[in-house]
Design a protein around this motif. Structure first.
Motif, PDB file in Angstrom:
ATOM      1  N   HIS A   1       0.820  -1.202   0.000  1.00 17.95           N
ATOM      2  CA  HIS A   1       0.000   0.000   0.000  1.00 17.95           C
ATOM      3  C   HIS A   1       0.859   1.259   0.000  1.00 17.95           C
ATOM      4  CE1 HIS A   1      -2.944   3.001   1.130  1.00 17.95           C
ATOM      5  NE2 HIS A   1      -2.291   3.225   2.248  1.00 17.95           N
ATOM      6  N   ARG A   2       1.884   1.298   0.860  1.00 19.36           N
ATOM      7  CA  ARG A   2       2.792   2.450   0.893  1.00 19.36           C
ATOM      8  C   ARG A   2       3.484   2.624  -0.457  1.00 19.36           C
ATOM      9  NH1 ARG A   2       1.914   5.953   4.846  1.00 19.36           N
ATOM     10  NH2 ARG A   2       3.764   6.952   3.953  1.00 19.36           N
ATOM     11  N   MET A   3       3.879   1.514  -1.055  1.00 18.76           N
ATOM     12  CA  MET A   3       4.574   1.570  -2.338  1.00 18.76           C
ATOM     13  C   MET A   3       3.648   2.016  -3.457  1.00 18.76           C
ATOM     14  SD  MET A   3       6.958  -1.854  -2.059  1.00 18.76           S
ATOM     15  CE  MET A   3       8.382  -1.861  -0.953  1.00 18.76           C
ATOM     16  N   ALA A   4       2.411   1.531  -3.446  1.00 17.05           N
ATOM     17  CA  ALA A   4       1.446   1.927  -4.472  1.00 17.05           C
ATOM     18  C   ALA A   4       1.122   3.410  -4.370  1.00 17.05           C
ATOM     19  CB  ALA A   4       0.175   1.082  -4.340  1.00 17.05           C
ATOM     20  N   ARG A   5       0.984   3.901  -3.160  1.00 18.12           N
ATOM     21  CA  ARG A   5       0.732   5.338  -2.967  1.00 18.12           C
ATOM     22  C   ARG A   5       1.900   6.177  -3.480  1.00 18.12           C
ATOM     23  NH1 ARG A   5      -0.749   7.542   2.514  1.00 18.12           N
ATOM     24  NH2 ARG A   5      -1.614   9.210   1.246  1.00 18.12           N
ATOM     25  N   ALA A   6       3.117   5.690  -3.227  1.00 19.84           N
ATOM     26  CA  ALA A   6       4.300   6.396  -3.720  1.00 19.84           C
ATOM     27  C   ALA A   6       4.317   6.445  -5.238  1.00 19.84           C
ATOM     28  CB  ALA A   6       5.565   5.726  -3.189  1.00 19.84           C
TER      29      ALA A   6
ATOM     30  N   THR B   1       0.734   3.518 -12.912  1.00 19.19           N
ATOM     31  CA  THR B   1      -0.332   4.209 -12.178  1.00 19.19           C
ATOM     32  C   THR B   1      -1.732   3.851 -12.664  1.00 19.19           C
ATOM     33  OG1 THR B   1      -0.087   6.115 -13.662  1.00 19.19           O
ATOM     34  CG2 THR B   1       1.128   6.175 -11.574  1.00 19.19           C
ATOM     35  N   THR B   2      -1.816   3.165 -13.796  1.00 14.96           N
ATOM     36  CA  THR B   2      -3.143   2.856 -14.358  1.00 14.96           C
ATOM     37  C   THR B   2      -3.584   1.416 -14.149  1.00 14.96           C
ATOM     38  OG1 THR B   2      -2.177   2.348 -16.530  1.00 14.96           O
ATOM     39  CG2 THR B   2      -2.880   4.625 -16.138  1.00 14.96           C
ATOM     40  N   CYS B   3      -2.677   0.528 -13.753  1.00 12.77           N
ATOM     41  CA  CYS B   3      -3.048  -0.881 -13.609  1.00 12.77           C
ATOM     42  C   CYS B   3      -3.963  -1.068 -12.399  1.00 12.77           C
ATOM     43  CB  CYS B   3      -1.810  -1.759 -13.501  1.00 12.77           C
ATOM     44  SG  CYS B   3      -0.948  -1.629 -11.941  1.00 12.77           S
ATOM     45  N   ASP B   4      -4.741  -2.122 -12.438  1.00 18.68           N
ATOM     46  CA  ASP B   4      -5.731  -2.385 -11.391  1.00 18.68           C
ATOM     47  C   ASP B   4      -5.086  -2.597 -10.018  1.00 18.68           C
ATOM     48  OD1 ASP B   4      -7.738  -2.176 -13.252  1.00 18.68           O
ATOM     49  OD2 ASP B   4      -7.913  -4.350 -13.597  1.00 18.68           O
ATOM     50  N   ALA B   5      -3.948  -3.280  -9.979  1.00 18.62           N
ATOM     51  CA  ALA B   5      -3.307  -3.582  -8.698  1.00 18.62           C
ATOM     52  C   ALA B   5      -2.919  -2.310  -7.952  1.00 18.62           C
ATOM     53  CB  ALA B   5      -2.075  -4.453  -8.927  1.00 18.62           C
ATOM     54  N   VAL B   6      -2.338  -1.348  -8.666  1.00 19.29           N
ATOM     55  CA  VAL B   6      -1.924  -0.090  -8.038  1.00 19.29           C
ATOM     56  C   VAL B   6      -3.141   0.724  -7.624  1.00 19.29           C
ATOM     57  CG1 VAL B   6      -0.747   2.120  -8.432  1.00 19.29           C
ATOM     58  CG2 VAL B   6       0.303  -0.027  -9.207  1.00 19.29           C
ATOM     59  N   LYS B   7      -4.151   0.760  -8.470  1.00 23.46           N
ATOM     60  CA  LYS B   7      -5.377   1.498  -8.127  1.00 23.46           C
ATOM     61  C   LYS B   7      -5.996   0.952  -6.850  1.00 23.46           C
ATOM     62  CE  LYS B   7      -6.786   2.935 -12.813  1.00 23.46           C
ATOM     63  NZ  LYS B   7      -7.820   2.758 -13.860  1.00 23.46           N
ATOM     64  N   GLU B   8      -6.063  -0.369  -6.757  1.00 20.48           N
ATOM     65  CA  GLU B   8      -6.685  -1.000  -5.587  1.00 20.48           C
ATOM     66  C   GLU B   8      -5.866  -0.781  -4.323  1.00 20.48           C
ATOM     67  OE1 GLU B   8      -7.862  -5.470  -3.982  1.00 20.48           O
ATOM     68  OE2 GLU B   8      -7.389  -5.161  -6.112  1.00 20.48           O
ATOM     69  N   LEU B   9      -4.550  -0.968  -4.440  1.00 21.74           N
ATOM     70  CA  LEU B   9      -3.692  -0.883  -3.261  1.00 21.74           C
ATOM     71  C   LEU B   9      -3.481   0.545  -2.761  1.00 21.74           C
ATOM     72  CD1 LEU B   9      -1.077  -3.578  -4.271  1.00 21.74           C
ATOM     73  CD2 LEU B   9      -2.428  -3.604  -2.169  1.00 21.74           C
ATOM     74  N   SER B  10      -3.665   1.516  -3.622  1.00 23.00           N
ATOM     75  CA  SER B  10      -3.418   2.901  -3.224  1.00 23.00           C
ATOM     76  C   SER B  10      -4.668   3.628  -2.747  1.00 23.00           C
ATOM     77  CB  SER B  10      -2.801   3.685  -4.395  1.00 23.00           C
ATOM     78  OG  SER B  10      -3.687   3.720  -5.504  1.00 23.00           O
ATOM     79  N   THR B  11      -5.777   2.927  -2.624  1.00 23.25           N
ATOM     80  CA  THR B  11      -7.029   3.575  -2.250  1.00 23.25           C
ATOM     81  C   THR B  11      -7.030   4.038  -0.804  1.00 23.25           C
ATOM     82  OG1 THR B  11      -7.998   1.445  -1.671  1.00 23.25           O
ATOM     83  CG2 THR B  11      -8.424   2.266  -3.909  1.00 23.25           C
TER      84      THR B  11
ATOM     85  N   LEU C   1      -8.075   1.384   1.812  1.00 24.38           N
ATOM     86  CA  LEU C   1      -7.040   0.463   2.268  1.00 24.38           C
ATOM     87  C   LEU C   1      -6.187   1.119   3.333  1.00 24.38           C
ATOM     88  CD1 LEU C   1      -5.689  -2.256   2.012  1.00 24.38           C
ATOM     89  CD2 LEU C   1      -4.251  -1.328   0.210  1.00 24.38           C
ATOM     90  N   LEU C   2      -5.945   2.425   3.194  1.00 25.87           N
ATOM     91  CA  LEU C   2      -5.172   3.152   4.187  1.00 25.87           C
ATOM     92  C   LEU C   2      -5.826   3.072   5.550  1.00 25.87           C
ATOM     93  CD1 LEU C   2      -2.875   5.084   4.956  1.00 25.87           C
ATOM     94  CD2 LEU C   2      -4.318   6.982   4.259  1.00 25.87           C
ATOM     95  N   THR C   3      -7.136   3.184   5.563  1.00 27.87           N
ATOM     96  CA  THR C   3      -7.864   3.111   6.823  1.00 27.87           C
ATOM     97  C   THR C   3      -7.718   1.738   7.467  1.00 27.87           C
ATOM     98  OG1 THR C   3      -9.496   4.684   5.980  1.00 27.87           O
ATOM     99  CG2 THR C   3     -10.131   3.378   7.924  1.00 27.87           C
TER     100      THR C   3
END
Length: 298
Positions: free
Chosen positions: A243-248, A280-290, A293-295
């Motif tokens: 999650h931290r990596m996807a947000r980055a 930044t457009t793939c589904d995995a990054v979109k899902e993990l950076s939401t 998920l942070l909550t």
């Protein structure tokens, strides 16, 4: 375990020390547990805060790229930096001096030809002199107890790549980018180096495998039983770190800290990986950076 290949059995590369591989990995796991950091490890510092650390590490990434020294050196220098800041107070005016000294010591340990002190001083716009670096080197080594062989994410990657074999070259590029991109992030230190290496590899595979093999479902099972066995981690355990990596990744282009983004934007060295829209457009990054998920993950 049944169905898990022995990645050391047929390894004839003497430099990999196949007969000692498991003992070495066990030792590295013990060391990373021993030197584990919390996100408030800067609490003893009066002049240095998280933002100043981020600025310094972003600059060190640029220095490492400019001097063409190894990724091992960069990551070890950050480990030494954080270890020092945990144990010893330092004035803000000497923080950059500490940074180049950590890079120097790490390069002496990892590289065949470490940069000269004069070259490092020049990169600080001659803010310091030769003897300043020598004194700081002595202080650094005393503070860390001359313990320089500290585990970094890079130390675990070769073994994880062997477990994933065959690994797509683009997965390797994205994995290395993720590790550098999150180096300045103070919150990433709560994850052990082995966890960060595994999370970067898993996320990189989730990004690249569906695009290369066709269809989103191709990335669902990238964390095989072999990967779980050799990393001692399940995919669910790595979600907070991914999650931290996807947000980055999502924030990288507009971030004011551009060290890793510009470094991996090089077409000749890294295939311009940081500029790939897929990141930044793939589904995995979109899902993990939401935000949701942070909550859940904190």
């Amino acid at each position: 375990p049944e169905g898990v290949p022995d990645i050391d059995k047929d390894d004839i590369n003497a430099f990999c020390n196949p007969q000692y591989a498991r003992d070495i990995i066990d030792y590295l796991h013990e060391q990373e547990h021993r030197y584990k950091l919390s996100v408030n490890f800067l609490s003893k510092q009066q002049d240095v805060d998280a933002n100043m650390r981020t600025i310094l590490i972003d600059w060190l990434i640029q220095v490492q790229n400019h001097l063409a020294i190894s990724a091992d050196t960069l990551h070890l220098s950050v480990v030494l930096l954080d270890r020092f800041l945990t144990l010893q107070k330092i004035q803000l005016a000497k923080l950059q001096l500490l940074g180049i000294t950590c890079l120097l010591v790490a390069s002496k340990f990892e590289d065949r030809y470490p940069p000269t002190i004069s070259k490092l001083i020049h990169l600080t716009d001659n803010t310091y002199v030769y003897n300043d670096v020598i004194r700081m080197e002595r202080l650094l080594l005393m503070v860390v107890g001359y313990q320089v062989n500290l585990p970094t994410p890079i130390a675990f990657l070769d073994r994880y790549w062997k477990a994933m074999c065959p690994v797509h070259p683009k997965v390797i590029d994205v994995c290395c980018y993720l590790l550098d991109l999150t180096l300045p992030d103070l919150h990433i230190v709560r994850f052990a180096p082995s966890m960060r290496a595994a999370a970067a590899l898993c996320l990189a595979a989730k990004i690249i495998v569906p695009a290369e093999e066709g269809g989103p479902s191709a990335g669902e099972n990238v964390w095989t039983p072999a990967m779980k066995h050799y990393s001692h981690l399940s995919e669910s355990q790595m979600v907070p770190c991914m999650h931290r990596m996807a947000r980055a990744l999502v924030k990288a282009e507009k971030s004011k800290f551009q060290g890793a983004y510009e470094k991996f934007g090089s077409q000749s060295m890294y295939g311009g990986v940081s500029n790939w829209p897929l990141l930044t457009t793939c589904d995995a990054v979109k899902e993990l950076s939401t935000k949701e998920l942070l909550t859940k993950s904190g």
